[in-house]
Design a protein around this motif. Structure first.
Motif, PDB file in Angstrom:
ATOM      1  N   ARG A   1      -7.123  -6.425   0.279  1.00 44.43           N
ATOM      2  CA  ARG A   1      -8.435  -6.603   0.910  1.00 44.43           C
ATOM      3  C   ARG A   1      -8.639  -7.973   1.546  1.00 44.43           C
ATOM      4  O   ARG A   1      -9.606  -8.147   2.290  1.00 44.43           O
ATOM      5  CB  ARG A   1      -9.541  -6.354  -0.126  1.00 44.43           C
ATOM      6  N   VAL A   2      -7.762  -8.914   1.238  1.00 44.51           N
ATOM      7  CA  VAL A   2      -7.913 -10.253   1.816  1.00 44.51           C
ATOM      8  C   VAL A   2      -6.714 -10.607   2.688  1.00 44.51           C
ATOM      9  O   VAL A   2      -6.863 -10.897   3.892  1.00 44.51           O
ATOM     10  CB  VAL A   2      -8.089 -11.306   0.702  1.00 44.51           C
TER      11      VAL A   2
ATOM     12  N   ALA B   1     -11.656 -15.651  -3.153  1.00 48.06           N
ATOM     13  CA  ALA B   1     -11.538 -14.294  -3.692  1.00 48.06           C
ATOM     14  C   ALA B   1     -11.176 -14.321  -5.172  1.00 48.06           C
ATOM     15  O   ALA B   1     -11.680 -13.504  -5.966  1.00 48.06           O
ATOM     16  CB  ALA B   1     -10.490 -13.520  -2.895  1.00 48.06           C
TER      17      ALA B   1
ATOM     18  N   VAL C   1      -9.653 -19.221   1.476  1.00 53.54           N
ATOM     19  CA  VAL C   1     -10.174 -17.848   1.454  1.00 53.54           C
ATOM     20  C   VAL C   1      -9.646 -17.103   0.238  1.00 53.54           C
ATOM     21  O   VAL C   1     -10.382 -16.372  -0.435  1.00 53.54           O
ATOM     22  CB  VAL C   1      -9.776 -17.123   2.762  1.00 53.54           C
ATOM     23  N   ILE C   2      -8.370 -17.283  -0.062  1.00 51.95           N
ATOM     24  CA  ILE C   2      -7.768 -16.611  -1.216  1.00 51.95           C
ATOM     25  C   ILE C   2      -8.337 -17.178  -2.514  1.00 51.95           C
ATOM     26  O   ILE C   2      -8.607 -16.434  -3.466  1.00 51.95           O
ATOM     27  CB  ILE C   2      -6.243 -16.761  -1.159  1.00 51.95           C
TER      28      ILE C   2
ATOM     29  N   THR D   1      -5.944  -6.661  -5.386  1.00 57.81           N
ATOM     30  CA  THR D   1      -7.123  -6.717  -4.521  1.00 57.81           C
ATOM     31  C   THR D   1      -6.974  -7.802  -3.473  1.00 57.81           C
ATOM     32  O   THR D   1      -7.357  -7.613  -2.301  1.00 57.81           O
ATOM     33  CB  THR D   1      -8.386  -6.962  -5.361  1.00 57.81           C
ATOM     34  N   VAL D   2      -6.435  -8.949  -3.854  1.00 55.88           N
ATOM     35  CA  VAL D   2      -6.231 -10.045  -2.904  1.00 55.88           C
ATOM     36  C   VAL D   2      -5.267  -9.607  -1.797  1.00 55.88           C
ATOM     37  O   VAL D   2      -5.495  -9.874  -0.608  1.00 55.88           O
ATOM     38  CB  VAL D   2      -5.700 -11.290  -3.635  1.00 55.88           C
TER      39      VAL D   2
END
Length: 283
Positions: free
Chosen positions: A194-195, A181, A177-178, A190-191
């Motif tokens: 938001r993640v 992104a 997932v990272i 942002t990671v």
């Protein structure tokens, strides 16, 4: 009776026994709190009886005296100081622990296990051993009786355990997932915001709650380093124990009021706390 039925019966019996033991332990932990709450509604004469009188008349005199109705000191400055020190230090801990845990769990630095051990080793020093150096530093810096000194201390005290907890939580996040992104052009801030943070929200909530409780209940540094301006709620509570005696009903009322923020925070975040503590569990 077949072997399968006998085995199922034993499992049910074992489960019922463990359930009964859990209820007994829960009641044992709850009884002192219930006793304290009941005593807080008694008069000082009834609270001092031995054995205690459970059928005594109830009154709010203990709470009135705690809130200064009898001409005593108001608890509001101390409660506000504890709130400021606990909330601000917890927010600072989360802001520092999240990127540190990210570096130790997802984007691992070299010798990350040694870094974790170093964080843990800072908790092995007895708190009283660092009291004198910190007092001398605060005195020379003119920060005695300053609430922001407590904020700095509570942040540094809770940061190691927060990094340890959040490292185990973030280790459960799928790296794919990272990486997705990053492919989309997301940078590190942002990671993280938001993640990583939304996916690790239960763990973050559990960490925040534990840091808040540790900061709210801290007494030693607050007792030595504060006076009147930065006095916290636990220090204010110790002021009820005087040479004139122990006023049990008023102390119980004060203890219950001071415990309410922690109990309320734990009740409000209990689902996140359970999810967070189980998220980092070893499978």
């Amino acid at each position: 009776m077949s072997t399968t039925a006998l085995r199922a019966r034993r499992v049910r019996g074992k489960g019922a026994g463990l359930g009964l033991l859990a209820w007994l332990l829960g009641i044992a932990f709850f009884l002192p709190i219930a006793w304290m709450a009941l005593t807080s509604f008694h008069s000082e004469a009834d609270a001092a009886t031995n054995p205690p009188s459970f059928a005594a008349a109830l009154t709010l005199d203990g709470y009135r005296e705690f809130f200064g109705a009898g001409g005593g000191a108001s608890p509001w400055p101390a409660l506000i100081n504890s709130t400021v020190a606990s909330v601000v230090s917890t927010l600072l801990v989360l802001a520092l622990a999240l990127p540190a845990a990210y570096a130790l769990s997802i984007n691992r630095v070299r010798k990350w296990t040694d870094v974790l051990f170093f964080f843990l080793s800072t908790k092995m020093l007895p708190v009283v051993a660092g009291l004198l150096p910190i007092y001398l530093f605060a005195k020379n810096a003119g920060m005695l009786d300053n609430i922001w000194l407590l904020v700095i201390l509570y942040t540094s005290m809770n940061l190691p355990i927060a990094v340890w907890m959040m490292q185990s939580f973030l280790a459960e996040i799928p790296v794919a997932v990272i990486e997705a992104a990053r492919v989309d052009g997301a940078r590190l801030p942002t990671v993280l915001t938001r993640v990583v943070a939304p996916m690790a929200l239960p763990g973050i909530a559990a960490t925040a709650l534990i840091c808040f409780i540790f900061s709210w209940n801290e007494l030693l540094f607050a007792r030595v380093l504060t006076g009147v301006v930065a006095e916290t709620a636990p220090v204010f509570l110790t002021g009820f124990i005087t040479s004139q005696g122990l006023f049990l009903a008023k102390v119980c009322a004060a203890s219950l009021v001071i415990s309410l923020p922690v109990l309320a925070a734990g009740f409000a975040a209990q689902d996140k706390l359970v999810q967070g503590l189980s998220l980092g569990a070893v499978k």
